[in-house]
Write a protein that holds these residues in place. Structure first.
Motif, PDB file in Angstrom:
ATOM      1  N   GLU A 191      11.083 -21.640  -6.391  1.00 24.07           N
ATOM      2  CA  GLU A 191      11.918 -20.449  -6.237  1.00 24.07           C
ATOM      3  C   GLU A 191      13.402 -20.802  -6.212  1.00 24.07           C
ATOM      4  O   GLU A 191      14.247 -20.016  -6.599  1.00 24.07           O
ATOM      5  CB  GLU A 191      11.543 -19.729  -4.934  1.00 24.07           C
ATOM      6  CG  GLU A 191      10.193 -19.012  -5.011  1.00 24.07           C
ATOM      7  CD  GLU A 191      10.190 -17.874  -6.008  1.00 24.07           C
ATOM      8  OE1 GLU A 191      11.176 -17.125  -6.037  1.00 24.07           O
ATOM      9  OE2 GLU A 191       9.220 -17.725  -6.753  1.00 24.07           O
ATOM     10  N   LYS A 192      13.748 -21.999  -5.736  1.00 21.02           N
ATOM     11  CA  LYS A 192      15.151 -22.337  -5.544  1.00 21.02           C
ATOM     12  C   LYS A 192      15.627 -23.486  -6.415  1.00 21.02           C
ATOM     13  O   LYS A 192      16.804 -23.790  -6.424  1.00 21.02           O
ATOM     14  CB  LYS A 192      15.394 -22.686  -4.069  1.00 21.02           C
ATOM     15  CG  LYS A 192      15.240 -21.500  -3.138  1.00 21.02           C
ATOM     16  CD  LYS A 192      15.659 -21.865  -1.727  1.00 21.02           C
ATOM     17  CE  LYS A 192      15.584 -20.657  -0.809  1.00 21.02           C
ATOM     18  NZ  LYS A 192      16.013 -20.979   0.578  1.00 21.02           N
TER      19      LYS A 192
ATOM     20  N   TYR B 231      27.334 -10.736  -3.125  1.00 19.77           N
ATOM     21  CA  TYR B 231      27.419 -11.594  -4.313  1.00 19.77           C
ATOM     22  C   TYR B 231      28.814 -12.216  -4.424  1.00 19.77           C
ATOM     23  O   TYR B 231      28.949 -13.422  -4.647  1.00 19.77           O
ATOM     24  CB  TYR B 231      27.090 -10.771  -5.558  1.00 19.77           C
ATOM     25  CG  TYR B 231      27.513 -11.417  -6.862  1.00 19.77           C
ATOM     26  CD1 TYR B 231      26.833 -12.519  -7.373  1.00 19.77           C
ATOM     27  CD2 TYR B 231      28.608 -10.925  -7.582  1.00 19.77           C
ATOM     28  CE1 TYR B 231      27.226 -13.113  -8.561  1.00 19.77           C
ATOM     29  CE2 TYR B 231      29.004 -11.507  -8.774  1.00 19.77           C
ATOM     30  CZ  TYR B 231      28.302 -12.600  -9.258  1.00 19.77           C
ATOM     31  OH  TYR B 231      28.703 -13.198 -10.426  1.00 19.77           O
TER      32      TYR B 231
ATOM     33  N   ALA C   7      17.705 -14.663  -9.960  1.00 17.66           N
ATOM     34  CA  ALA C   7      17.189 -13.817  -8.874  1.00 17.66           C
ATOM     35  C   ALA C   7      17.170 -12.348  -9.291  1.00 17.66           C
ATOM     36  O   ALA C   7      16.215 -11.620  -9.001  1.00 17.66           O
ATOM     37  CB  ALA C   7      18.040 -14.005  -7.621  1.00 17.66           C
TER      38      ALA C   7
ATOM     39  N   ARG D 111      14.285 -11.590 -11.680  1.00 12.04           N
ATOM     40  CA  ARG D 111      12.993 -11.507 -10.984  1.00 12.04           C
ATOM     41  C   ARG D 111      12.876 -10.243 -10.148  1.00 12.04           C
ATOM     42  O   ARG D 111      11.781  -9.881  -9.708  1.00 12.04           O
ATOM     43  CB  ARG D 111      12.829 -12.726 -10.075  1.00 12.04           C
ATOM     44  CG  ARG D 111      12.487 -13.998 -10.818  1.00 12.04           C
ATOM     45  CD  ARG D 111      12.493 -15.173  -9.871  1.00 12.04           C
ATOM     46  NE  ARG D 111      11.882 -16.348 -10.492  1.00 12.04           N
ATOM     47  CZ  ARG D 111      12.061 -17.584 -10.064  1.00 12.04           C
ATOM     48  NH1 ARG D 111      12.843 -17.828  -9.028  1.00 12.04           N
ATOM     49  NH2 ARG D 111      11.460 -18.598 -10.661  1.00 12.04           N
ATOM     50  N   ASN D 112      14.008  -9.573  -9.917  1.00 11.41           N
ATOM     51  CA  ASN D 112      14.030  -8.381  -9.073  1.00 11.41           C
ATOM     52  C   ASN D 112      14.290  -7.120  -9.893  1.00 11.41           C
ATOM     53  O   ASN D 112      14.951  -6.185  -9.431  1.00 11.41           O
ATOM     54  CB  ASN D 112      15.114  -8.544  -7.992  1.00 11.41           C
ATOM     55  CG  ASN D 112      14.999  -7.503  -6.898  1.00 11.41           C
ATOM     56  OD1 ASN D 112      13.910  -7.085  -6.526  1.00 11.41           O
ATOM     57  ND2 ASN D 112      16.147  -7.066  -6.383  1.00 11.41           N
TER      58      ASN D 112
END
Length: 388
Positions: free
Chosen positions: A3-4, A80, A66, A69-70
């Motif tokens: 994920e990271k 941000y 990210a 994926r969202n």
């Protein structure tokens, strides 16, 4: 890919930063750049600009992953902006101070006047791509470009959500092509400012790559590495045939032409193939280099200029001896300095996400250093058990 973290991505960043360092060592120690007069077997070092384009593609991918994926939702714009500023500004401002000190006390940057008070304001505010001012560090042009592209990312993500990543890429690329032909008759000038508009497609290509990855594991079945090679070959052959001088006069088109190959190379790394390349990029030395690649990019050029203009060339003249000395001395100093910079101005701001967190982490260390040592009483109950 977790994920990271994407295996190999840090190594890719590290190699790009190292290549830019070698490019500047090469450019400042041989006569006539861009009309290169050094040994032909070193001519492959003349493409430092392309490494910066790769940085932009990787940045677009990393920042958009990210959101992709969202459902192409970036979240809070304030959060941000704070995270981007927290990540890039501490090291950048520290490098700016370092560069100004070098330019004012040792040697200014070649092809630029000595920095002025206007330079301090422009470069502190990251406006150097919009406002011309004498530079304290010739590598800083791309940091302003990156900052402007960061500001554009929310719009790119919104377009991806509304019309799709492919259409978004077409919308930001078409004006660049039209302006290049209609306004500049196919030969846009290559200045030192206003570079961000024509580099938007490279950044947007990275955003599209994030969408490809987020769509599912089917992308792993595509031979991205081979497609990257096929896309790069025509551009590479043209550059080799025309030469470095031609490439510098046509960055506008070269940047556009090479972006697809770089995007597919990035997708190959994310897909984990070829495995040998991933093992190399994910090796410990390259991961370590990647962890300080930003600091290396920020501080290397003033060091290279000092070594070349004050030490290597006066003692050895221009040529292979100066190049070797510059690589060894400036390269070593740059790597050591980047390691220190990363520890001081990157790592703390990556581990702690706010001033409050940073203060809370620093306070116990400071309190411990101020607290006087307690005397040790021989035979006291506080002694270790095996010494009683």
């Amino acid at each position: 890919m977790s994920e990271k973290r994407v295996a190999g991505l840090d190594g890719l960043r590290g190699l790009c930063a190292l290549y830019v360092l070698l490019f500047h060592c090469w450019a400042y120690t041989f006569r006539g750049f861009p009309r290169y007069r050094g040994p032909e077997w070193l001519s492959w070092l003349g493409f430092g600009r392309l490494a910066v384009v790769m940085f932009l593609v990787v940045s677009g991918f990393s920042l958009a992953m990210a959101a992709a994926r969202n459902g192409w939702r970036l979240g809070s714009l304030g959060r941000y902006a704070r995270r981007r500023a927290w990540r890039i500004l501490p090291a950048y401002w520290a490098a700016l101070v370092f560069s100004l000190i070098i330019a004012w006390t040792v040697v200014r940057q070649p092809h630029s006047a000595e920095p002025t008070s206007e330079s301090v304001v422009v470069y502190t505010l990251l406006l150097q791509d919009l406002v011309a001012a004498p530079t304290p560090n010739g590598a800083f042009w791309s940091i302003s470009v990156e900052a402007l592209l960061y500001a554009l990312l929310p719009l790119l993500v919104l377009l991806c959500r509304r019309i799709g990543p492919a259409a978004m890429l077409a919308i930001v690329t078409l004006p660049v092509v039209v302006i290049g032909f209609a306004v500049f008759d196919g030969s846009p000038p290559q200045g030192d400012n206003w570079l961000a508009p024509h580099l938007v497609p490279a950044f947007a290509a990275g955003v599209v790559a994030a969408g490809v990855v987020a769509a599912g594991d089917a992308f792993r079945r595509v031979p991205w590495a081979w497609l990257s090679v096929l896309a790069a070959v025509p551009v590479g052959l043209l550059i080799l045939y025309q030469g470095t001088r031609w490439m510098i006069g046509h960055y506008y088109w070269v940047d556009l032409a090479i972006a697809p190959a770089m995007t597919m190379l990035l997708l190959a790394v994310v897909s984990g193939r070829p495995a040998a390349l991933i093992r190399l990029l994910d090796s410990r030395p390259l991961k370590r280099l990647g962890s300080m690649s930003y600091s290396l990019y920020l501080i290397h050029l003033p060091i290279v200029v000092v070594v070349t203009l004050k030490l290597a060339i006066p003692q050895l003249g221009r040529g292979m001896a100066s190049f070797t000395a510059t690589v060894l001395i400036a390269g070593g100093l740059s790597l050591a300095g980047a390691w220190l910079f990363a520890r001081l101005f990157e790592a703390p701001f990556q581990r702690h996400r706010s001033w409050a967190e940073l203060r809370n982490a620093v306070r116990p260390v400071a309190d411990h250093r101020r607290r006087p040592e307690q005397p040790v009483l021989i035979g006291a109950d506080t002694a270790p058990a095996d010494h009683r």
